[in-house]
Write an enzyme that holds these catalytic residues in place. Sequence first.
Site, mmCIF file in Angstrom:
data_model
loop_
_atom_site.group_PDB
_atom_site.id
_atom_site.type_symbol
_atom_site.label_atom_id
_atom_site.label_comp_id
_atom_site.label_asym_id
_atom_site.label_seq_id
_atom_site.Cartn_x
_atom_site.Cartn_y
_atom_site.Cartn_z
ATOM 1 N N ASP A 21 -4.857 14.277 27.576
ATOM 2 C CA ASP A 21 -3.383 13.400 27.004
ATOM 3 C C ASP A 21 -3.439 12.231 27.359
ATOM 4 O O ASP A 21 -3.830 11.588 28.660
ATOM 5 C CB ASP A 21 -2.349 14.157 27.427
ATOM 6 C CG ASP A 21 -0.893 13.500 26.880
ATOM 7 O OD1 ASP A 21 -0.772 13.855 25.841
ATOM 8 O OD2 ASP A 21 -0.284 12.835 27.576
ATOM 9 N N GLU A 23 -1.019 8.105 27.647
ATOM 10 C CA GLU A 23 0.001 7.403 27.606
ATOM 11 C C GLU A 23 -0.616 6.074 27.269
ATOM 12 O O GLU A 23 -1.380 5.490 27.727
ATOM 13 C CB GLU A 23 0.811 7.469 28.880
ATOM 14 C CG GLU A 23 1.312 8.765 29.227
ATOM 15 C CD GLU A 23 2.144 9.662 28.308
ATOM 16 O OE1 GLU A 23 2.775 9.007 27.389
ATOM 17 O OE2 GLU A 23 2.046 10.745 28.261
ATOM 18 N N HIS A 163 6.248 13.305 29.431
ATOM 19 C CA HIS A 163 5.669 11.947 28.968
ATOM 20 C C HIS A 163 4.863 11.175 29.992
ATOM 21 O O HIS A 163 4.485 10.243 30.130
ATOM 22 C CB HIS A 163 6.677 11.099 28.451
ATOM 23 C CG HIS A 163 7.403 11.460 27.544
ATOM 24 N ND1 HIS A 163 7.071 11.881 26.260
ATOM 25 C CD2 HIS A 163 8.839 11.812 27.096
ATOM 26 C CE1 HIS A 163 7.849 12.238 25.308
ATOM 27 N NE2 HIS A 163 8.970 12.231 25.913
ATOM 28 N N ASP A 168 1.587 16.663 30.717
ATOM 29 C CA ASP A 168 1.322 16.920 29.242
ATOM 30 C C ASP A 168 0.109 17.847 28.830
ATOM 31 O O ASP A 168 0.126 18.589 28.229
ATOM 32 C CB ASP A 168 1.490 15.762 28.277
ATOM 33 C CG ASP A 168 2.812 14.990 28.387
ATOM 34 O OD1 ASP A 168 3.906 15.434 29.015
ATOM 35 O OD2 ASP A 168 3.069 14.112 27.549
#
Length: 587
Positions: A21, A23, A163, A168
Amino acid sequence: MQRSFDELGRPLRDITFCVVDLETTGGSAEGGSMITEIGAVKVRGGEVLGEFQTLVNPRTEIPAFIAVLTGITNGMVSDAPPIEAALPAFLEFASGCVLVAHNAPFDVGFLKHFAEQQGRPWPRFEVLDTAKLARRVVTRDDAPNCKLSSLAKAFNSATTPNHRALSDARATVDVLHGLMERLGGVGVHTFEELSTFSSRVTTAQRKKRHLAEGLPHAPGVYLFRDDRARVLYVGTSRDLRSRVRSYFTASETRSRMGEMVGIASVVDGIECATGLEAEVRELRLIAEHKPRYNRRSRFPERVHFVKLTREPWPRLSLVRRVLDDDADYLGPFSSKKTAEKCLAALHDTFPIRQCSDRMARDPRDSRSPCVLAEMGRCLSPCDGSVDEATYAAVVRQLRDTLLQRPDEVVDAINARMAALAEDERFEEAGNHRDRLAAFVRAAARTQRLSALTRCPEIIAARRDEPGRWEVHVVRHGRLAAAGVIPPGADAAGFVATLRMSAETVLSGPGPVPAATAEETEKILRWLESPGIRLVDVDGEWTCPVAGATRHLAVHDAVNQSRLSLVPFDDRRALSTVHQPPSLGVRS
């Protein structure tokens, strides 16, 4: 010894997954958005093997709304490694794994973008998208949508998505395991079945996977049969077992194929030496058995030809068969409508008679001229309006147009189209355009097919991907033998043996005497493909330089342009353009 189901694919328990994952500062790497955090979890057989987490210095300000959403601030990433250091560390961690992500195109797209930017080769990762898989598995009763937060709740994840990349990723692991557990109950046990799963494939279909067990991982043809041994469907593949297995998992979701699989009791495989041999065998088997679930190639005998007769006062006619009568033929046409358009194009250009009666060399019955003669579209030999020499000269021009040079038809119809367009008679001009296109395609096809069928034998070879040489013997346009030269074998000796064992093919009348047009065209495409070496040619394999093929590009471009046009009042044909999201995070 009977093979187990697991041998049909890679068992899920043996696959190492790397669930990742990211960001980011925005929704598009190409638009300048940067990665701010990478989190990943490596799992196999339900066991966590390791975790990876790093903040990434984006070298730019993090937008305030992103900082509020993710909790990642400019101060947190100021001392973090840049993407040039973080990416290679992640790629080393994920090496040898199947990449998994929720909305994988987003995460993998960012990673591939920065790998390319750094000049790093992208590893050939297999990718699994849990969002895509969930949309095939999870119902509205299970979760209101397929967002990660909703799925984590539905599958009782031990981690709540927040988040942040590692959290995540951990939640995605629980979602992945939940999906795998649910699908295991309907017989999905391999990675191939998981990655292609569709709810449209029934449990009854999956239970027939054993029908693929005895098939080899080799090119060939497969035949689905019912309990009375009747052929239901014929197909071809470069990997028989993998292709047939897909009918019982998820790759094949056409409703009629699902119906066919439900009826099938046996799948026979015919291994072929080369891909071309498999394609040709498929055509021949479809024509022989006419399976009801094959839509194409079932009736190669249903064709039409335009024929220029050999008789006193020759004429053009539409016929179904090629005879040994020294006539000239244009075709074959799979559609009678297209053949009629081609015939109309020729009659528009050459004013030969269109009546179907046979005429004596010296007609003396003083018939009245027909309407076409009164319109100047027929030379009217029936009433003595033209002498034999003048009529024969027009026929010679027509024969040259059919066999060698189509320019007279092309020029005449183009001039007529221009005149009609100038008078704004666009519909009539369009009809002439369609007639011209039908003629040009037919003439090009006939010239190419005839060139190959005139050759008693062509032997050609091409190196395939593993580096072996595929050899084909073609006689009068028909594939007579195919083989692959074994490593270390004497090439000349192999070709000589293959040649001696090849099918005997007799020549015949017409442009496609020894095979169907579709088979000969497949052979032509192979012969014209890059890397072909002509080993031996008996005869002359040539096409006229001024032939119809040189006019094809224009008509193909026009046809493609017409297909791409969408009427203003037909909004349903317009696809919706989705703009990329402005945020770099998903919930």
